[in-house]
Write a protein that holds these residues in place. Structure first.
Motif, PDB file in Angstrom:
ATOM      1  N   ILE A  71      64.515  29.466 -12.262  1.00  0.00           N
ATOM      2  CA  ILE A  71      65.084  29.573 -10.931  1.00  0.00           C
ATOM      3  C   ILE A  71      64.285  28.657 -10.011  1.00  0.00           C
ATOM      4  CG2 ILE A  71      63.671  31.615 -10.369  1.00  0.00           C
ATOM      5  CD1 ILE A  71      66.217  32.711  -8.946  1.00  0.00           C
ATOM      6  N   GLU A  72      64.983  28.040  -9.058  1.00  0.00           N
ATOM      7  CA  GLU A  72      64.298  27.130  -8.153  1.00  0.00           C
ATOM      8  C   GLU A  72      63.731  27.930  -6.988  1.00  0.00           C
ATOM      9  OE1 GLU A  72      66.695  24.046  -6.501  1.00  0.00           O
ATOM     10  OE2 GLU A  72      64.979  22.737  -6.200  1.00  0.00           O
ATOM     11  N   PHE A  73      62.422  27.811  -6.821  1.00  0.00           N
ATOM     12  CA  PHE A  73      61.729  28.530  -5.763  1.00  0.00           C
ATOM     13  C   PHE A  73      60.863  27.539  -5.000  1.00  0.00           C
ATOM     14  CE2 PHE A  73      61.399  33.002  -4.695  1.00  0.00           C
ATOM     15  CZ  PHE A  73      62.387  33.546  -5.500  1.00  0.00           C
ATOM     16  N   ASP A  74      61.102  27.408  -3.693  1.00  0.00           N
ATOM     17  CA  ASP A  74      60.335  26.469  -2.871  1.00  0.00           C
ATOM     18  C   ASP A  74      60.286  25.085  -3.519  1.00  0.00           C
ATOM     19  OD1 ASP A  74      59.812  28.670  -1.226  1.00  0.00           O
ATOM     20  OD2 ASP A  74      58.053  29.210  -2.423  1.00  0.00           O
ATOM     21  N   GLY A  75      61.428  24.637  -4.008  1.00  0.00           N
ATOM     22  CA  GLY A  75      61.529  23.288  -4.552  1.00  0.00           C
ATOM     23  C   GLY A  75      60.971  23.105  -5.949  1.00  0.00           C
ATOM     24  N   LYS A  76      60.508  24.205  -6.574  1.00  0.00           N
ATOM     25  CA  LYS A  76      59.953  24.080  -7.933  1.00  0.00           C
ATOM     26  C   LYS A  76      60.752  24.952  -8.905  1.00  0.00           C
ATOM     27  CE  LYS A  76      55.608  25.272  -7.141  1.00  0.00           C
ATOM     28  NZ  LYS A  76      55.235  25.322  -5.736  1.00  0.00           N
ATOM     29  N   TRP A  77      60.883  24.485 -10.147  1.00  0.00           N
ATOM     30  CA  TRP A  77      61.531  25.310 -11.176  1.00  0.00           C
ATOM     31  C   TRP A  77      60.514  26.285 -11.750  1.00  0.00           C
ATOM     32  CZ3 TRP A  77      66.534  25.771 -11.525  1.00  0.00           C
ATOM     33  CH2 TRP A  77      67.353  24.732 -11.055  1.00  0.00           C
ATOM     34  N   GLU A  78      60.855  27.565 -11.706  1.00  0.00           N
ATOM     35  CA  GLU A  78      59.933  28.586 -12.210  1.00  0.00           C
ATOM     36  C   GLU A  78      60.655  29.519 -13.171  1.00  0.00           C
ATOM     37  OE1 GLU A  78      56.979  28.680  -8.363  1.00  0.00           O
ATOM     38  OE2 GLU A  78      58.400  30.310  -8.577  1.00  0.00           O
ATOM     39  N   MET A  79      59.890  30.023 -14.147  1.00  0.00           N
ATOM     40  CA  MET A  79      60.460  30.934 -15.139  1.00  0.00           C
ATOM     41  C   MET A  79      60.769  32.291 -14.512  1.00  0.00           C
ATOM     42  SD  MET A  79      60.540  29.812 -18.334  1.00  0.00           S
ATOM     43  CE  MET A  79      59.853  28.450 -19.277  1.00  0.00           C
ATOM     44  N   ILE A  80      61.855  32.901 -14.984  1.00  0.00           N
ATOM     45  CA  ILE A  80      62.076  34.310 -14.677  1.00  0.00           C
ATOM     46  C   ILE A  80      60.918  35.075 -15.311  1.00  0.00           C
ATOM     47  CG2 ILE A  80      63.555  36.311 -15.171  1.00  0.00           C
ATOM     48  CD1 ILE A  80      64.716  34.348 -13.079  1.00  0.00           C
ATOM     49  N   GLY A  81      60.332  35.972 -14.540  1.00  0.00           N
ATOM     50  CA  GLY A  81      59.172  36.723 -15.032  1.00  0.00           C
ATOM     51  C   GLY A  81      57.887  36.278 -14.379  1.00  0.00           C
ATOM     52  N   LYS A  82      58.004  35.299 -13.493  1.00  0.00           N
ATOM     53  CA  LYS A  82      56.778  34.665 -12.943  1.00  0.00           C
ATOM     54  C   LYS A  82      55.783  35.578 -12.251  1.00  0.00           C
ATOM     55  CE  LYS A  82      54.596  31.153 -10.475  1.00  0.00           C
ATOM     56  NZ  LYS A  82      54.509  30.609  -9.186  1.00  0.00           N
ATOM     57  N   PRO A  83      55.960  36.553 -11.562  1.00  0.00           N
ATOM     58  CA  PRO A  83      57.104  37.341 -11.121  1.00  0.00           C
ATOM     59  C   PRO A  83      57.431  37.077  -9.663  1.00  0.00           C
ATOM     60  CG  PRO A  83      55.108  38.646 -11.202  1.00  0.00           C
ATOM     61  CD  PRO A  83      54.730  37.210 -11.407  1.00  0.00           C
ATOM     62  N   HIS A  84      58.705  36.995  -9.394  1.00  0.00           N
ATOM     63  CA  HIS A  84      59.181  36.798  -8.030  1.00  0.00           C
ATOM     64  C   HIS A  84      59.356  38.142  -7.339  1.00  0.00           C
ATOM     65  CE1 HIS A  84      60.358  33.227 -10.404  1.00  0.00           C
ATOM     66  NE2 HIS A  84      59.846  32.625  -9.362  1.00  0.00           N
ATOM     67  N   GLY A  85      59.952  39.076  -8.055  1.00  0.00           N
ATOM     68  CA  GLY A  85      60.008  40.449  -7.565  1.00  0.00           C
ATOM     69  C   GLY A  85      58.677  41.123  -7.883  1.00  0.00           C
ATOM     70  N   ASP A  86      58.671  42.455  -7.907  1.00  0.00           N
ATOM     71  CA  ASP A  86      57.418  43.176  -8.165  1.00  0.00           C
ATOM     72  C   ASP A  86      57.106  43.274  -9.651  1.00  0.00           C
ATOM     73  OD1 ASP A  86      56.533  44.574  -5.371  1.00  0.00           O
ATOM     74  OD2 ASP A  86      58.675  44.183  -5.485  1.00  0.00           O
ATOM     75  N   LYS A 102      68.737  27.600 -13.823  1.00  0.00           N
ATOM     76  CA  LYS A 102      68.874  26.986 -15.140  1.00  0.00           C
ATOM     77  C   LYS A 102      68.869  28.136 -16.140  1.00  0.00           C
ATOM     78  CE  LYS A 102      66.620  22.525 -14.680  1.00  0.00           C
ATOM     79  NZ  LYS A 102      65.272  21.948 -14.806  1.00  0.00           N
ATOM     80  N   ALA A 103      70.076  28.488 -16.607  1.00  0.00           N
ATOM     81  CA  ALA A 103      70.196  29.646 -17.500  1.00  0.00           C
ATOM     82  C   ALA A 103      69.766  29.293 -18.915  1.00  0.00           C
ATOM     83  CB  ALA A 103      71.641  30.131 -17.504  1.00  0.00           C
ATOM     84  N   ASN A 104      69.355  30.314 -19.659  1.00  0.00           N
ATOM     85  CA  ASN A 104      69.048  30.098 -21.079  1.00  0.00           C
ATOM     86  C   ASN A 104      70.322  30.190 -21.919  1.00  0.00           C
ATOM     87  OD1 ASN A 104      69.659  32.830 -21.213  1.00  0.00           O
ATOM     88  ND2 ASN A 104      67.602  33.495 -21.768  1.00  0.00           N
ATOM     89  N   PHE A 105      71.441  30.563 -21.284  1.00  0.00           N
ATOM     90  CA  PHE A 105      72.729  30.749 -21.947  1.00  0.00           C
ATOM     91  C   PHE A 105      72.615  31.579 -23.216  1.00  0.00           C
ATOM     92  CE2 PHE A 105      73.820  27.294 -19.065  1.00  0.00           C
ATOM     93  CZ  PHE A 105      74.890  27.907 -18.446  1.00  0.00           C
ATOM     94  N   GLN A 106      72.010  32.737 -23.049  1.00  0.00           N
ATOM     95  CA  GLN A 106      71.959  33.680 -24.146  1.00  0.00           C
ATOM     96  C   GLN A 106      73.374  34.004 -24.622  1.00  0.00           C
ATOM     97  OE1 GLN A 106      70.039  37.819 -23.854  1.00  0.00           O
ATOM     98  NE2 GLN A 106      72.211  38.092 -24.180  1.00  0.00           N
ATOM     99  N   SER A 107      74.296  34.201 -23.671  1.00  0.00           N
ATOM    100  CA  SER A 107      75.682  34.489 -24.020  1.00  0.00           C
ATOM    101  C   SER A 107      76.598  33.556 -23.248  1.00  0.00           C
ATOM    102  CB  SER A 107      76.038  35.939 -23.676  1.00  0.00           C
ATOM    103  OG  SER A 107      75.176  36.825 -24.343  1.00  0.00           O
ATOM    104  N   TYR A 108      77.705  33.204 -23.870  1.00  0.00           N
ATOM    105  CA  TYR A 108      78.677  32.310 -23.245  1.00  0.00           C
ATOM    106  C   TYR A 108      79.942  33.120 -22.960  1.00  0.00           C
ATOM    107  CZ  TYR A 108      81.347  28.056 -22.324  1.00  0.00           C
ATOM    108  OH  TYR A 108      82.103  27.077 -21.736  1.00  0.00           O
ATOM    109  N   CYS A 109      80.160  33.364 -21.682  1.00  0.00           N
ATOM    110  CA  CYS A 109      81.223  34.286 -21.258  1.00  0.00           C
ATOM    111  C   CYS A 109      82.308  33.511 -20.501  1.00  0.00           C
ATOM    112  CB  CYS A 109      80.592  35.349 -20.357  1.00  0.00           C
ATOM    113  SG  CYS A 109      81.731  36.618 -19.814  1.00  0.00           S
TER     114      CYS A 109
END
Ligand SMILES: *Cc1c(COP(=O)(O)O)cnc(C)c1O
Length: 388
Positions: free
Chosen positions: A164-179, A294-301
């Motif tokens: 996910i783009e955060f403050d202009g940088k690509w960061e992994m989900i889990g970085k953690p952005h939430g708590d 940028k999804a990992n496209f685990q599933s294609y729906c």
């Protein structure tokens, strides 16, 4: 033709995983131990999180995460109904009440504008899902949450390696952005350990709680007692659980983690190929990826064209030897939830969630899927839609 049926998903496992599992087995320490500690460290580094704690699966991870942020009986947790049932179940384990927000039909993720309207004095947390590995609109969700001082737990079960783009940088989900972010290692996800889960956070207190609770809230972990030079009597400090990941699983997970960049790169190529092949089907909607995701496209729906009956299309494709699944389920429609006395007030307008379940299908997608197989799927879907 159906003799070589194309499955919906298939994990990528091989010799490195076999060798890692034997290494753990032959070491004599098979439950949570040194392999788990190493897997946690490597996972934390991969997503750039200060802390990562391994557990038995993502459902137990969600349970611990909600407990850690203070969800208690009678509290409300705003989340998506349009998710695997484990999301809503984790709220119920604490006797709290899931309040279901509808989704954005383009991303299948919770619509931030709907969240704000559902906040009440009883709201204790927001449980946001990155559905099928597509990042949800975390920035908007965090903004709403911060204003009300609400913790955000991310159900990232499907989202390992998504960015996910955060403050202009690509960061992994889990970085953690939430708590807290929670991950699943079930075979349907991109990284598998058979079963397994992980919690990431930047909060040292939360991480300490996870480690305590996953092992019965035992004051002295068994690994410490095992290596101690004197006798230690342990205590059980509060209500705990057996949510451990075994060292056999963790050893496999460490090998799987090494494969992530390759797996994700291939998924994204396969997705582009599907998008190309399916562009010929009038009215069919392929996955939408927001600019900041940028999804990992685990599933294609895909969303079926109007007038194409879901079950008919799935039946016809199965006759061609192509397995599919219907759109992601909605918890509020299941018997386990349908008759709950609290449900009616908390599942008001879920039109888009229901439509996504009824009008979408998930196509086969896995690492070893060939271009020919993708073409077979696309041809079969095209035929099935044309006749509908
Ligand atoms: C798979 C999944 C879960 C549950 O994960 P387990 O590891 O099987 O417990 C939870 N939430 C979502 C969105 C999932 O897809």
């Amino acid at each position: 033709m159906s003799s070589d049926k194309i499955p919906v998903a298939k994990p990528l496992l091989g010799k490195p995983e076999v060798e890692a599992a034997s290494r753990a087995i032959l070491s004599g320490w098979v439950t949570q131990g040194p392999e788990t500690a190493a897997f946690e460290k490597e996972f934390a580094a991969y997503v750039a999180a200060p802390f990562a704690c391994a557990v038995s699966n993502c459902t137990t991870a969600l349970h611990l995460a909600l407990r850690a942020v203070g969800v208690k009986a009678g509290d409300e947790v705003i989340t998506a109904s349009h998710s695997f049932i484990a999301t809503a179940n984790s709220v119920r384990y604490l006797n709290a009440i899931p309040v279901f927000a509808d989704i954005d039909p383009q991303t299948f993720n919770i619509d931030p504008a709907k969240i704000a309207k559902l906040i009440t004095p009883k709201t204790r947390a927001i449980l946001a899902v990155h559905q099928m590995g597509m990042p949800c609109d975390l920035k908007a969700i965090l903004e709403i949450a911060r204003k009300r001082d609400l913790p955000v737990v991310e159900d990232g079960a499907c989202a390992i390696g998504s960015q996910i783009e955060f403050d202009g940088k690509w960061e992994m989900i889990g970085k953690p952005h939430g708590d807290i972010a929670c991950f699943s290692f079930h075979p349907r996800k991109l990284l598998t350990t058979g079963d397994g889960g992980m919690l990431t956070t930047r909060n040292a207190e939360f991480d300490k709680k996870f480690r305590l609770w996953r092992q019965h809230s035992m004051s002295v972990p068994d690994a410490v007692r095992h290596s101690a030079s004197q006798v230690i009597f342990e205590e059980y400090l509060e209500l705990g659980y057996n949510y451990r990941m075994t060292d056999i699983q963790s050893a496999v997970g460490r090998e799987q983690l090494k494969r992530m960049p390759e797996i994700i790169e291939r998924r994204r190529k396969q997705t582009a190929e599907y998008n190309r092949l399916l562009s010929e089907i009038t009215g069919l909607k392929t996955p939408h990826e927001p600019k900041w995701a940028k999804a990992n496209f685990q599933s294609y729906c895909v969303r079926l064209p109007d007038g194409c009956d879901q079950r008919t299309v799935m039946d016809r494709m199965l006759k061609d030897g192509v397995s599919t699944r219907r759109g992601i389920m909605c918890a509020h429609r299941e018997p386990a939830f349908r008759t709950e006395p609290w449900l009616p007030g908390n599942a008001a307008d879920l039109r888009e969630s229901e439509r996504a379940q009824d009008r979408c299908i998930i196509l086969p997608l896995f690492h070893e899927m060939t271009g020919d197989q993708q073409k077979r799927v696309a041809d079969s879907l095209k035929k099935a839609c044309a006749r509908a």
